[in-house]
Design a protein around this motif. Structure first.
Motif, PDB file in Angstrom:
ATOM      1  N   ASN A   2       0.954  -1.102   0.073  1.00 32.65           N
ATOM      2  CA  ASN A   2      -0.126  -0.091  -0.162  1.00 32.65           C
ATOM      3  C   ASN A   2       1.122   1.412   0.030  1.00 32.65           C
ATOM      4  O   ASN A   2       1.603   1.563   0.985  1.00 32.65           O
ATOM      5  CB  ASN A   2      -0.915  -0.098   1.173  1.00 32.65           C
ATOM      6  CG  ASN A   2      -1.876   1.039   1.187  1.00 32.65           C
ATOM      7  OD1 ASN A   2      -1.848   2.127   0.686  1.00 32.65           O
ATOM      8  ND2 ASN A   2      -3.142   1.036   1.881  1.00 32.65           N
ATOM      9  N   ASP A   4       0.030   4.129   0.117  1.00 29.34           N
ATOM     10  CA  ASP A   4      -0.218   5.170   1.307  1.00 29.34           C
ATOM     11  C   ASP A   4       0.464   5.043   2.720  1.00 29.34           C
ATOM     12  O   ASP A   4       0.353   5.898   3.406  1.00 29.34           O
ATOM     13  CB  ASP A   4      -2.022   5.172   1.410  1.00 29.34           C
ATOM     14  CG  ASP A   4      -2.418   5.706   0.173  1.00 29.34           C
ATOM     15  OD1 ASP A   4      -1.888   6.666  -0.743  1.00 29.34           O
ATOM     16  OD2 ASP A   4      -3.669   5.167  -0.113  1.00 29.34           O
ATOM     17  N   ASN A   5       0.801   3.843   2.866  1.00 25.73           N
ATOM     18  CA  ASN A   5       1.338   3.593   4.219  1.00 25.73           C
ATOM     19  C   ASN A   5       2.942   3.559   4.281  1.00 25.73           C
ATOM     20  O   ASN A   5       3.523   3.819   5.294  1.00 25.73           O
ATOM     21  CB  ASN A   5       0.981   2.176   4.500  1.00 25.73           C
ATOM     22  CG  ASN A   5      -0.382   1.789   4.789  1.00 25.73           C
ATOM     23  OD1 ASN A   5      -1.107   2.623   5.121  1.00 25.73           O
ATOM     24  ND2 ASN A   5      -1.071   0.374   4.819  1.00 25.73           N
ATOM     25  N   ILE A   6       3.557   3.576   3.223  1.00 24.94           N
ATOM     26  CA  ILE A   6       5.234   3.344   3.221  1.00 24.94           C
ATOM     27  C   ILE A   6       5.623   4.708   2.369  1.00 24.94           C
ATOM     28  O   ILE A   6       5.314   5.202   1.522  1.00 24.94           O
ATOM     29  CB  ILE A   6       5.592   2.129   2.337  1.00 24.94           C
ATOM     30  CG1 ILE A   6       4.914   0.899   2.919  1.00 24.94           C
ATOM     31  CG2 ILE A   6       6.785   2.211   2.335  1.00 24.94           C
ATOM     32  CD1 ILE A   6       5.154   0.728   4.296  1.00 24.94           C
ATOM     33  N   ASP A 260       2.892  -5.513   4.380  1.00 30.17           N
ATOM     34  CA  ASP A 260       1.606  -5.145   3.900  1.00 30.17           C
ATOM     35  C   ASP A 260       0.433  -5.766   4.567  1.00 30.17           C
ATOM     36  O   ASP A 260      -0.571  -5.065   4.874  1.00 30.17           O
ATOM     37  CB  ASP A 260       1.634  -5.334   2.330  1.00 30.17           C
ATOM     38  CG  ASP A 260       0.924  -4.623   1.518  1.00 30.17           C
ATOM     39  OD1 ASP A 260       0.516  -3.591   1.687  1.00 30.17           O
ATOM     40  OD2 ASP A 260       0.054  -5.602   0.453  1.00 30.17           O
ATOM     41  N   GLY A 263      -0.382  -4.130   7.758  1.00 27.11           N
ATOM     42  CA  GLY A 263      -0.708  -2.746   7.802  1.00 27.11           C
ATOM     43  C   GLY A 263       0.432  -1.922   8.235  1.00 27.11           C
ATOM     44  O   GLY A 263       0.274  -0.855   8.823  1.00 27.11           O
ATOM     45  N   TYR A 264       1.625  -2.350   8.307  1.00 24.25           N
ATOM     46  CA  TYR A 264       2.779  -1.339   8.604  1.00 24.25           C
ATOM     47  C   TYR A 264       2.868  -0.012   8.002  1.00 24.25           C
ATOM     48  O   TYR A 264       2.715   0.055   6.764  1.00 24.25           O
ATOM     49  CB  TYR A 264       4.108  -2.205   8.506  1.00 24.25           C
ATOM     50  CG  TYR A 264       5.429  -1.259   8.523  1.00 24.25           C
ATOM     51  CD1 TYR A 264       5.694  -1.028   9.975  1.00 24.25           C
ATOM     52  CD2 TYR A 264       5.850  -0.433   7.599  1.00 24.25           C
ATOM     53  CE1 TYR A 264       6.905  -0.229  10.226  1.00 24.25           C
ATOM     54  CE2 TYR A 264       7.227   0.390   7.920  1.00 24.25           C
ATOM     55  CZ  TYR A 264       7.492   0.546   9.119  1.00 24.25           C
ATOM     56  OH  TYR A 264       8.523   1.334   9.284  1.00 24.25           O
ATOM     57  N   LYS A 265       2.716   0.947   8.817  1.00 21.08           N
ATOM     58  CA  LYS A 265       2.729   2.184   8.283  1.00 21.08           C
ATOM     59  C   LYS A 265       4.176   2.932   8.852  1.00 21.08           C
ATOM     60  O   LYS A 265       4.322   2.946   9.992  1.00 21.08           O
ATOM     61  CB  LYS A 265       1.769   3.059   8.693  1.00 21.08           C
ATOM     62  CG  LYS A 265       0.345   2.687   8.289  1.00 21.08           C
ATOM     63  CD  LYS A 265      -0.726   3.471   8.663  1.00 21.08           C
ATOM     64  CE  LYS A 265      -2.098   2.824   8.222  1.00 21.08           C
ATOM     65  NZ  LYS A 265      -3.230   3.694   8.820  1.00 21.08           N
TER      66      LYS A 265
END
Length: 298
Positions: A2, A4-6, A260, A263-265
């Motif tokens: 994603n 948007d998260n990374i 991923d 949900g790692y951000k």
């Protein structure tokens, strides 16, 4: 992964090595950050050649679309240097806060042999129970101080230190409060254990409290040489123990998949200290960026 998260960053150690300044001494700060941007990265950690005037540093980085995401900080709690460590931490934290960073990557350097001539495998340091408690108490205090600025502290497990192996990482994470996090470094864990499976197990176990990631690859044959000839950590760096993702033995596909799925951000930072005379920093930055684009879709 994603998008948007990374956020993707790269460390300046590929251009100039702060532990061995002769490696990349010819490379300037402006060359370093310009090549980071040209290779396609939007973040950087901080090297010794970076200006400490935050207004100047911001101006030079803004022109290149680069943000500061973290900077190494050495702690010495096991050695009993709590007051000195905290005083220096506050100054370091304030600098990073002004630069907009949210995490502070710390390494417990008491008894560390990473910058010595000692054999990195055979002479690895260890803490006593009392020293472990000093470290835990110290990091708990750092976390409280950082929280006042809306920042988080993370421990960078590292070769040549007393917090290197999975068992040592487990012990640290169990001793400290939940507001102390882990900086997960693929290269250092693989180097220590020689196992992708073990590396992945540590990532999966501690992922809920991992807030910063270093992407570093390893060359097995160089590690074998370091072990067989009782070489130091810095000997290994000069020989090319580390390289960028996609150029060594680590398979990063399951790393990216797990991050991923969970949900790692946050930031993922390419950090692969090598001799710039042997591994052109810009070319290897491009190689890493292309690999991450291909494998992670970022």
């Amino acid at each position: 992964m994603n998008k948007d998260n990374i956020k993707l960053a790269i460390a300046p150690i590929g251009w100039t090595n702060d532990d061995m300044p002769d490696l990349g001494s010819e490379n300037t700060f402006q060359q370093c950050v310009s090549e980071m941007a040209l290779a396609g990265f939007t973040g950087s950690e901080v090297g010794s050649k970076y200006p400490r005037d935050t207004a100047l540093l911001k101006r030079m980085l803004d022109a290149r679309g680069i943000r500061i995401c973290n900077a190494w900080f050495s702690t010495f709690f096991a050695d009993g240097l709590k007051e000195k460590t905290i005083d220096e931490f506050v100054n370091h934290m304030n600098f990073l806060h002004e630069m907009g960073a949210k995490v502070i990557g710390c390494s417990e350097q008491s008894k560390s042999i990473q910058c010595t001539t000692k054999a990195v495998f055979d002479e690895k340091p260890h803490f006593t129970d009392e020293e472990w408690q000093r470290v835990a108490d110290g990091y708990n205090q750092l976390a409280k101080i950082a929280a006042e600025k809306g920042m988080q502290v993370c421990l960078h497990h590292h070769m040549g230190t007393a917090i290197q192996t999975p068992a040592e990482i487990d012990r640290f994470m169990a001793l400290v409060n939940d507001d102390v996090y882990l900086l997960f470094d693929t290269g250092h864990l693989y180097y220590s254990e020689g196992s992708q499976q073990v590396m992945m197990a540590v990532l999966e176990k501690h992922l809920p409290r991992i807030n910063h990631i270093h992407l570093k690859d390893v060359r097995d044959e160089k590690v074998a040489d370091v072990r067989a000839h009782r070489r130091s950590f810095l000997d290994g760096v000069r020989m090319g123990t580390f390289t960028v993702p996609g150029d060594g033995v680590i398979d990063f596909r399951p790393v990216f998949t797990l991050l991923d799925q969970r949900g790692y951000k946050g930031w993922m930072v390419v950090e692969a200290e090598q001799d710039p005379a042997l591994a052109n920093p810009f070319e290897y930055a491009v190689k890493a960026r292309n690999y991450i684009r291909e494998v992670a879709g970022l």
